[in-house]
Write an enzyme that holds these catalytic residues in place. Sequence first.
Site, PDB file in Angstrom:
ATOM      1  N   HIS A  76       0.835  -1.215   0.000  1.00 39.41           N
ATOM      2  CA  HIS A  76       0.000   0.000   0.000  1.00 39.41           C
ATOM      3  C   HIS A  76       0.864   1.256   0.000  1.00 39.41           C
ATOM      4  CE1 HIS A  76       0.443   0.946   4.369  1.00 39.41           C
ATOM      5  NE2 HIS A  76       0.405  -0.345   4.556  1.00 39.41           N
ATOM      6  N   ASP A  78       0.006   4.470   1.051  1.00 43.11           N
ATOM      7  CA  ASP A  78      -0.163   5.488   2.081  1.00 43.11           C
ATOM      8  C   ASP A  78       0.634   5.160   3.332  1.00 43.11           C
ATOM      9  OD1 ASP A  78      -2.085   3.319   2.439  1.00 43.11           O
ATOM     10  OD2 ASP A  78      -2.867   4.480   4.132  1.00 43.11           O
ATOM     11  N   ASP A 115       6.466   1.347   6.338  1.00 50.85           N
ATOM     12  CA  ASP A 115       5.157   0.708   6.282  1.00 50.85           C
ATOM     13  C   ASP A 115       4.245   1.609   5.454  1.00 50.85           C
ATOM     14  OD1 ASP A 115       2.702  -0.515   6.717  1.00 50.85           O
ATOM     15  OD2 ASP A 115       2.545   0.138   8.803  1.00 50.85           O
ATOM     16  N   GLU A 145      -4.769   2.249   3.240  1.00 43.79           N
ATOM     17  CA  GLU A 145      -4.817   1.040   4.065  1.00 43.79           C
ATOM     18  C   GLU A 145      -4.827   1.387   5.542  1.00 43.79           C
ATOM     19  OE1 GLU A 145      -2.916  -2.290   6.411  1.00 43.79           O
ATOM     20  OE2 GLU A 145      -2.268  -0.207   6.126  1.00 43.79           O
ATOM     21  N   GLU A 146      -4.098   2.432   5.910  1.00 46.42           N
ATOM     22  CA  GLU A 146      -3.920   2.764   7.317  1.00 46.42           C
ATOM     23  C   GLU A 146      -5.176   3.323   7.979  1.00 46.42           C
ATOM     24  OE1 GLU A 146      -1.482   1.723   8.776  1.00 46.42           O
ATOM     25  OE2 GLU A 146       0.316   1.775   7.543  1.00 46.42           O
ATOM     26  N   ASP A 169       3.632  -6.472   3.355  1.00 43.12           N
ATOM     27  CA  ASP A 169       3.265  -5.512   4.398  1.00 43.12           C
ATOM     28  C   ASP A 169       3.504  -6.070   5.799  1.00 43.12           C
ATOM     29  OD1 ASP A 169       2.328  -3.201   5.535  1.00 43.12           O
ATOM     30  OD2 ASP A 169       0.212  -3.662   5.248  1.00 43.12           O
ATOM     31  N   HIS A 456       4.563   3.621  12.671  1.00 43.08           N
ATOM     32  CA  HIS A 456       3.525   4.572  13.080  1.00 43.08           C
ATOM     33  C   HIS A 456       4.005   5.515  14.183  1.00 43.08           C
ATOM     34  CE1 HIS A 456      -0.036   1.855  11.569  1.00 43.08           C
ATOM     35  NE2 HIS A 456       0.940   2.004  10.680  1.00 43.08           N
TER      36      HIS A 456
END
Length: 482
Positions: A76, A78, A115, A145-146, A169, A456
């Site tokens: 992904h 994003d 990520d 996705e997040e 991922d 994150h």
Amino acid sequence: MSVLSGLQPADVFGYFEKLCAVPHGSGNTKQISDLCAGFARELGLKYRQDGANNLVIWKEASPGYEDAEPIILQGHMDMVCAKTEDCPKDMAVEGLDLMTDGEWVWAKDTTLGGDNGIAIAMILAILADQTLPHPPIEALFTTDEEVGMDGAIALDCSDLKGKKLLNLDSEEEGVFTVSCAGGVRLDCLLPGTAGNASGLQGYEVLLEGLQGGHSGADIDKGRGSANQLMGRVLYSSMEQIPGLRLADIRGGSFDNVICSRNCARVAVPVDRAADFEALIRTFDQVLKNEYAASDGGIVLTCQKSEVQTAISAQDTERMLHVLLALPQGVQAMSMDFPGLVQTSLNLGVMGMEADGLHMAVSVRSCIASQKAMMVQRVRSIVEYAGGTVEERNGYPGWQFVKESAFRDLVLEAYREISGKEPLIEATHGGLECGLFMEKIPGLDALSMGPELHDVHSVRERLSVPSTERVYRLVCEILKRSK
């Protein structure tokens, strides 16, 4: 000169640096999608870009692989955008400031977006490689996705022919994911209207210094949620200081991130101001003791601040009752995969607005009935207090399949290249594999990736040697898929 020049694989880190140069937070993926579409055009490859900014790129088989089944390579585009409190960068319009010591790559004062940008970079490098033997490749780059897998939900898979999906991922080298939790987001509102707070002493209460982290991968580490803990602090304050009124409470930016900082404003009777300050000092020591191992930097402070309006004491009591009662963190562990979280929830975002207190909760479980039960529990608490709950971004889990020819091929390649025994695990994090398995009947899926730590968060970092080893493994998997 590029920051990552000299790192290997050169093509992978070259593409990664180009991706990091453009903003690509969730909901802001048009630019990175266009960039990747431009790479496809430069390589002369067929591609499809949809209204959700998803991108599919096709590469025909290399000589000798024309009759092989296609493989879907997926990641992904994003990233979660987080930064330090003093970082001036506007991540909505600016790229990242990459740094490396040759062993690790990170971004100055922000998340890195490894990520899942490193997956996109690996796939682009494979698409650009004219020497690599491979079957037909369907490269699938999804968006958002997040924040609930919105891109994967919107994606039309009708023109995909592959029945083998390699999702890139995952974040632990040598760990191969074969199942994941499903999830849903809950938007909660507790109504309340601010009124005059004149005659009361205002305070700003700040809780900071917690580690935070991913609400899937890090939920079992015992880290405190600043949102939950602030609710606890203010509930205890209300018990000892009747008449306390809430003016604001605010923490978190993403519902799938454990909140690391919360700032609240309250108003208390003037004659109880000293008592409130003493209570905050005491609670600071309580939290330091409780979270010494998981959040050693935790700090709770208060300072006098002008508060002109605040909600009523009655509405304050109702809201703080909910914040104390709402569950947070791990709720059940898996009996099938020892050490795996089965069910959890995370109060990731809260903020006081004109109509009341808004909260966003992420619920996860690999058992659909337990996911539904946790939704039920949150709904019962919030609605009993006069609030409302709306569901969004629900996505299915990915159920473990005992027999998989594709998985056998991948694991054998890993054994031969690394000399190590692979680990087969399920994850409590959300992966898009479950959605693709619903959209593509008969799909055989596996997830893997290089070593990424503290995703994150502003401490996120990507291992350089692990990236090289994992990329070599992906290329070997393609070579063996004849």
